[in-house]
Design a protein around this motif. Structure first.
Motif, PDB file in Angstrom:
ATOM      1  N   ARG A  87       0.821  -1.212   0.000  1.00  0.00           N
ATOM      2  CA  ARG A  87       0.000   0.000   0.000  1.00  0.00           C
ATOM      3  C   ARG A  87       0.858   1.266   0.000  1.00  0.00           C
ATOM      4  NH1 ARG A  87      -4.843  -1.151   4.180  1.00  0.00           N
ATOM      5  NH2 ARG A  87      -5.365   0.993   3.661  1.00  0.00           N
ATOM      6  N   LEU A  88       1.940   1.245   0.776  1.00  0.00           N
ATOM      7  CA  LEU A  88       2.828   2.411   0.790  1.00  0.00           C
ATOM      8  C   LEU A  88       3.544   2.592  -0.547  1.00  0.00           C
ATOM      9  CD1 LEU A  88       4.389   2.251   4.368  1.00  0.00           C
ATOM     10  CD2 LEU A  88       2.682   3.860   3.521  1.00  0.00           C
ATOM     11  N   ALA A  89       3.967   1.489  -1.153  1.00  0.00           N
ATOM     12  CA  ALA A  89       4.647   1.575  -2.457  1.00  0.00           C
ATOM     13  C   ALA A  89       3.699   2.133  -3.514  1.00  0.00           C
ATOM     14  CB  ALA A  89       5.175   0.213  -2.870  1.00  0.00           C
ATOM     15  N   ASP A  90       2.427   1.701  -3.490  1.00  0.00           N
ATOM     16  CA  ASP A  90       1.444   2.241  -4.439  1.00  0.00           C
ATOM     17  C   ASP A  90       1.267   3.736  -4.238  1.00  0.00           C
ATOM     18  OD1 ASP A  90       1.065  -0.250  -5.517  1.00  0.00           O
ATOM     19  OD2 ASP A  90      -0.776  -0.687  -4.369  1.00  0.00           O
ATOM     20  N   GLU A  91       1.204   4.151  -2.987  1.00  0.00           N
ATOM     21  CA  GLU A  91       1.019   5.579  -2.708  1.00  0.00           C
ATOM     22  C   GLU A  91       2.249   6.386  -3.103  1.00  0.00           C
ATOM     23  OE1 GLU A  91      -0.728   8.412   0.780  1.00  0.00           O
ATOM     24  OE2 GLU A  91      -1.096   6.268   0.828  1.00  0.00           O
ATOM     25  N   VAL A  92       3.438   5.840  -2.918  1.00  0.00           N
ATOM     26  CA  VAL A  92       4.666   6.542  -3.321  1.00  0.00           C
ATOM     27  C   VAL A  92       4.714   6.675  -4.839  1.00  0.00           C
ATOM     28  CG1 VAL A  92       7.187   6.322  -3.431  1.00  0.00           C
ATOM     29  CG2 VAL A  92       6.012   5.987  -1.277  1.00  0.00           C
ATOM     30  N   ARG A  93       4.238   5.667  -5.573  1.00  0.00           N
ATOM     31  CA  ARG A  93       4.200   5.756  -7.028  1.00  0.00           C
ATOM     32  C   ARG A  93       3.247   6.865  -7.489  1.00  0.00           C
ATOM     33  NH1 ARG A  93       2.798   0.519  -7.364  1.00  0.00           N
ATOM     34  NH2 ARG A  93       4.555  -0.649  -6.585  1.00  0.00           N
ATOM     35  N   ARG A  94       2.115   7.014  -6.803  1.00  0.00           N
ATOM     36  CA  ARG A  94       1.149   8.058  -7.162  1.00  0.00           C
ATOM     37  C   ARG A  94       1.654   9.440  -6.776  1.00  0.00           C
ATOM     38  NH1 ARG A  94      -3.634   4.798  -4.793  1.00  0.00           N
ATOM     39  NH2 ARG A  94      -2.457   5.449  -3.010  1.00  0.00           N
ATOM     40  N   SER A  95       2.241   9.552  -5.594  1.00  0.00           N
ATOM     41  CA  SER A  95       2.708  10.846  -5.095  1.00  0.00           C
ATOM     42  C   SER A  95       4.000  10.625  -4.309  1.00  0.00           C
ATOM     43  CB  SER A  95       1.632  11.456  -4.182  1.00  0.00           C
ATOM     44  OG  SER A  95       2.126  12.604  -3.559  1.00  0.00           O
ATOM     45  N   PRO A  96       5.148  11.026  -4.865  1.00  0.00           N
ATOM     46  CA  PRO A  96       6.437  10.748  -4.215  1.00  0.00           C
ATOM     47  C   PRO A  96       6.650  11.449  -2.875  1.00  0.00           C
ATOM     48  CG  PRO A  96       6.750  11.504  -6.474  1.00  0.00           C
ATOM     49  CD  PRO A  96       5.308  11.648  -6.155  1.00  0.00           C
ATOM     50  N   ASP A  97       5.855  12.479  -2.563  1.00  0.00           N
ATOM     51  CA  ASP A  97       6.068  13.218  -1.318  1.00  0.00           C
ATOM     52  C   ASP A  97       5.169  12.715  -0.190  1.00  0.00           C
ATOM     53  OD1 ASP A  97       3.840  14.130  -2.605  1.00  0.00           O
ATOM     54  OD2 ASP A  97       4.170  16.237  -2.184  1.00  0.00           O
TER      55      ASP A  97
END
Length: 143
Positions: A87-97
């Motif tokens: 879930r964190l990796a998906d969110e980092v892909r969508r928004s790096p910050d």
């Protein structure tokens, strides 16, 4: 006994300090006026920002909580470590910050907190924080 008041008919007032101050003020205002004219002549393209009512909302950090039993929660929802990483990796892909804060119970084994830290590292989270509480003991110092 009557008092005699002697009046000095040669009463002089020295105006030199006042003239100096006025002269310095005139010079100051002349120079300041030149600066504002020079600033007006500089051609700049200023950056545009949203209107005051349209300001971007601050980024709300994701909160990982590790309970005293070692259970991991993401924003209050129970998750497994593998799911947390995904879930964190998906969110980092969508928004790096993405911002993440880890709250670990003091009574939990450190391995559970270390697993949450490893999940964040594997997901490439760059803005990571850990909450702690400073102990307030008499005579203790922090070094």
């Amino acid at each position: 006994m009557p008092l005699k008041v002697a009046q000095d008919e040669n009463l002089n007032l020295n105006l030199t300090p006042m003239i100096d101050v006025v002269f310095l003020l005139v010079i100051f205002f002349m120079v300041a006026t030149r600066f504002t004219e020079a600033e007006r002549n500089i051609e700049l393209e200023l950056p545009q920002v949203p209107a005051a009512g349209e300001a971007a909302a601050p980024i709300k950090p994701r909160v990982i909580t590790v309970t005293n039993e070692g259970q991991t929660l993401l924003d209050g929802e129970p998750v497994a470590i593998e799911e947390l990483t995904t879930r964190l990796a998906d969110e980092v892909r969508r928004s790096p910050d993405v911002q993440v804060v880890i709250n670990g119970d003091a009574r939990t084994p450190f391995q559970a907190v270390a697993a949450a830290l490893a999940a964040c590292r594997e997901a490439r989270v760059e803005d990571l924080g850990i909450t702690v509480e400073l102990a307030a003991k008499a005579g203790s110092t922090i070094r």
